[in-house]
Motif scaffolding. Structure first.
Motif, short mmCIF file in Angstrom:
data_model
loop_
_atom_site.label_atom_id
_atom_site.label_comp_id
_atom_site.label_asym_id
_atom_site.label_seq_id
_atom_site.Cartn_x
_atom_site.Cartn_y
_atom_site.Cartn_z
N ILE A 55 0.64 -1.33 0.15
CA ILE A 55 0.14 -0.24 0.00
C ILE A 55 0.90 0.98 0.11
CG2 ILE A 55 -1.09 1.18 1.35
CD1 ILE A 55 -2.71 -1.50 2.34
N TYR A 56 0.66 2.27 -0.73
CA TYR A 56 1.21 3.82 -1.41
C TYR A 56 0.69 4.45 -1.11
CZ TYR A 56 5.41 0.64 -3.16
OH TYR A 56 6.30 -0.46 -3.31
N ALA A 67 4.41 -10.16 1.79
CA ALA A 67 2.62 -10.95 2.11
C ALA A 67 2.37 -9.73 0.76
CB ALA A 67 2.88 -10.42 3.45
N ILE A 68 1.10 -9.83 0.15
CA ILE A 68 0.43 -9.03 -0.45
C ILE A 68 0.07 -7.89 0.26
CG2 ILE A 68 -2.03 -9.01 -1.60
CD1 ILE A 68 -0.60 -10.77 -3.17
N ASN A 69 -0.80 -7.02 0.24
CA ASN A 69 -1.24 -5.64 1.57
C ASN A 69 -2.02 -4.95 0.29
OD1 ASN A 69 -0.06 -6.01 4.01
ND2 ASN A 69 1.84 -6.00 2.63
N VAL A 70 -3.70 -4.70 0.21
CA VAL A 70 -4.08 -3.99 -0.63
C VAL A 70 -5.59 -3.98 0.13
CG1 VAL A 70 -3.14 -5.84 -2.99
CG2 VAL A 70 -5.34 -6.58 -1.67
N GLU A 71 -5.67 -3.06 -0.77
CA GLU A 71 -7.81 -2.70 -0.19
C GLU A 71 -7.97 -1.82 0.83
OE1 GLU A 71 -10.16 -6.53 -1.66
OE2 GLU A 71 -9.15 -6.74 0.62
N PRO A 72 -7.01 -0.69 0.55
CA PRO A 72 -6.89 0.32 1.80
C PRO A 72 -8.75 1.10 1.75
CG PRO A 72 -6.27 1.04 0.13
CD PRO A 72 -6.03 -0.28 -0.88
N LEU A 81 -10.11 4.77 4.13
CA LEU A 81 -9.79 4.95 5.41
C LEU A 81 -10.71 5.26 6.32
CD1 LEU A 81 -6.93 5.88 3.26
CD2 LEU A 81 -8.16 8.33 3.94
N SER A 82 -10.32 6.21 8.07
CA SER A 82 -11.06 6.17 8.25
C SER A 82 -11.84 7.50 8.91
CB SER A 82 -10.24 5.97 10.56
OG SER A 82 -9.06 7.38 10.00
N PRO A 83 -12.68 8.12 8.94
CA PRO A 83 -12.97 8.73 8.41
C PRO A 83 -12.58 10.87 9.14
CG PRO A 83 -14.77 8.41 10.08
CD PRO A 83 -13.54 6.95 9.64
N ASP A 84 -11.19 10.33 9.80
CA ASP A 84 -10.47 11.60 10.37
C ASP A 84 -9.24 11.64 9.81
OD1 ASP A 84 -9.48 8.85 11.36
OD2 ASP A 84 -9.57 9.66 13.82
N GLY A 85 -9.16 10.57 8.95
CA GLY A 85 -8.54 10.37 7.79
C GLY A 85 -6.81 9.72 8.42
N THR A 86 -7.22 9.50 9.98
CA THR A 86 -5.85 9.29 10.49
C THR A 86 -5.23 7.67 10.67
OG1 THR A 86 -7.02 8.80 12.52
CG2 THR A 86 -6.02 11.29 12.52
N LYS A 87 -6.04 6.96 10.16
CA LYS A 87 -5.97 5.24 9.63
C LYS A 87 -6.50 4.81 8.55
CE LYS A 87 -6.12 4.20 15.04
NZ LYS A 87 -4.78 4.62 15.35
N VAL A 88 -6.12 3.79 8.61
CA VAL A 88 -6.04 2.70 7.46
C VAL A 88 -6.09 1.19 7.63
CG1 VAL A 88 -4.82 2.07 5.49
CG2 VAL A 88 -4.38 4.38 5.32
N ALA A 89 -7.25 0.78 7.28
CA ALA A 89 -7.60 -0.75 7.02
C ALA A 89 -7.49 -1.48 6.42
CB ALA A 89 -9.09 -0.62 7.80
N PHE A 90 -7.33 -2.61 6.22
CA PHE A 90 -6.79 -2.90 5.15
C PHE A 90 -6.65 -4.28 4.70
CE2 PHE A 90 -2.95 -2.02 6.90
CZ PHE A 90 -1.96 -3.30 7.18
N SER A 91 -6.37 -5.32 3.28
CA SER A 91 -6.76 -6.75 3.87
C SER A 91 -5.13 -7.53 3.38
CB SER A 91 -7.73 -7.00 3.35
OG SER A 91 -6.79 -7.33 2.05
N SER A 92 -4.19 -8.18 4.24
CA SER A 92 -3.51 -8.46 4.06
C SER A 92 -2.75 -10.12 4.99
CB SER A 92 -2.11 -7.81 5.12
OG SER A 92 -0.36 -8.43 5.42
#
Length: 464
Positions: A294-295, A314-319, A321-332
């Protein structure tokens, strides 16, 4: 190609006598609405003019049915039968007695248990339809909201969506998502070609937004709803003269139809989402390798930050964002199987959120920041699951079977702008169709009704 952000000729003007500000009080609280729905009296529209042509009555019926359907989906109301009224709404005006000599009375409505009342009427002038709407609290016998709307007859349905948004906001303090749109990839024909399309949230107004004659996938909205980003399988010619097969990333301005090739690094450039200020994109890129990370890039395609680096390929994809823009959830797949993780937007403080199932993917963060939805494989099929943003409180949202009795796949969740609904795809009917459900699973509705296959639908903000 036509611009996809349309400005409808709709005026929603509060009456001068309505000085009430609905932001001051929430008549319905979301938690309480799940336990008890409010009885809503919503009689058919009165004709306030002289035009009773088929076109006029059809437009009024479209507005009424659209808004009524929205109210039912909201899970806030029980719509009372038009046969239940002790006083004929067609023989009374839209305002109460005794101030209006022909007005309706609140007492008969209290007798049948109505809690809220919407009285509406329409008239036609030229090619436009005008609607008056009054929302009353029956128990208190007073007006909550009054508004006027105007739109071309051909766009009458939009009044229905705006009216229901206004009523729900007046009663709950939160605007409903009924003027939002959905962007999705879809299969154009049997060759497997896929393009991007935009439609109203209820499936109407379908418009194809791209024409690559290839495979377009993974669309996403900008925060202001004016742009979309998506990826396309393409062949790019290098300076050496050789062609390069690629999954390239584009940004499309919907007003100007200007398309910008934003990232075309070797391999995968996909699954992009905009930053909350719309100035950056978070996406998965493989850089020509067999894995992806993720970039964060700017809209010129320049890399700002690399958020993940494996580990161990390992593959890290599908970011998302949290509504406050401080965190990223993703699949890995860093733990062996694809699971949902969360990290800060600089790549630090990685935490695993899901541990159950064989394969968890496609996370979507709710706009209120409280929930994350994802598609999880539990057995032979995928279903939609919802959990708290910290990974607790996991709940299955979908469970559907095909005609042959086998479990259907339900995938690609995306939250509505008010966080109360989730849109997703399901193959329960044979083809991959779009559905929506309330987050608690109490109401579910099929959005598309055709034989196409749809992929990765995403909900926009309200485009009003």
């Amino acid at each position: 190609m036509k611009a996809f952000i349309q400005t409808f000729f709709i005026f929603a003007l509060a009456f001068t006598f309505n000085s009430y500000s609905y932001a001051q009080q929430a008549y319905i609280k979301a938690g309480e609405a799940q336990a008890k729905r409010s009885n809503l009296a919503y009689p058919l529209f009165n004709n306030l003019g002289s035009n009773d042509s088929g076109v006029a009555t059809a437009a009024a019926a479209d507005i009424y049915n659209t808004s009524k359907s929205n109210f039912e989906l909201s899970s806030y109301f029980v719509i009372m039968s038009n046969q239940a009224y002790l006083e004929d709404p067609a023989k009374t005006s839209l305002k109460p007695a005794p101030a209006d000599s022909k007005g309706f009375k609140f007492e008969p409505l209290k007798t049948i248990g109505a809690e809220f009342l919407i009285r509406s009427g329409y008239s036609v002038s030229g090619q436009d339809i005008n609607v008056e709407m009054y929302l009353y609290h029956v128990g208190e016998g007073r007006l909550i909201l009054g508004k006027r709307y105007r739109a071309p007859l051909a766009q009458a349905k939009q009044i229905g969506h705006t009216l229901s948004n206004d009523v729900i906001e007046a009663l709950t303090g939160t605007r409903a998502p009924f003027m939002a749109k959905i962007v999705t990839a879809y299969e154009v024909d049997s060759t497997g070609s896929k393009e991007i399309a935009i439609m109203n949230w209820d499936g109407s107004g379908f418009q194809q937004a791209t024409s690559h004659k290839s495979i377009a996938l993974s669309p996403s909205w900008s925060p202001d709803g004016k742009k979309i980003t998506y990826s396309v399988f393409s062949k790019l010619r290098q300076s050496s003269g050789k062609s390069l097969s690629n999954v390239s990333l584009y940004v499309l301005d919907l007003a100007t139809n200007k398309r910008v090739l934003t990232s075309y690094r070797p391999g995968l450039n996909s699954g992009a989402v905009f930053s909350r200020d719309g100035k950056f994109l978070f996406l998965g890129m493989s850089m020509g390798s067999g894995s992806a990370d993720i970039y964060k890039i700017n809209l010129k395609g320049e890399i700002e930050t690399r958020l993940t680096n494996g580990p161990a390929g390992a593959i890290n994809v599908e970011p998302t964002l949290s509504p406050d823009g401080t965190k990223v959830a993703f699949s890995s797949e860093r733990g062996g199987r694809p699971m949902i993780y969360v990290m800060n937007t600089d790549g630090s403080n990685v935490k695993r959120l899901t541990f159950q199932g064989k394969y968890n993917a496609s996370p979507s963060w709710s706009p209120d920041g409280k929930k994350i939805a994802f598609a999880g494989q539990d057995g032979a099929n995928f279903d939609i699951f919802v959990m708290n943003a910290d990974g607790s409180g996991l709940k299955r949202l979908t469970s559907a079977t095909k005609a042959n009795g086998r479990p259907a796949n339900n995938e690609d969740p995306s939250f509505s702008p008010d966080s109360r609904y989730i849109v997703y795809t399901s193959n329960r009917t044979g083809s991959n169709q779009i559905y929506i459900s309330t987050v608690d699973g109490g109401e579910e509705r099929r959005v598309t009704n055709d034989n196409r296959n749809y992929y990765r639908p995403k909900w926009s903000i309200n485009l009003e």
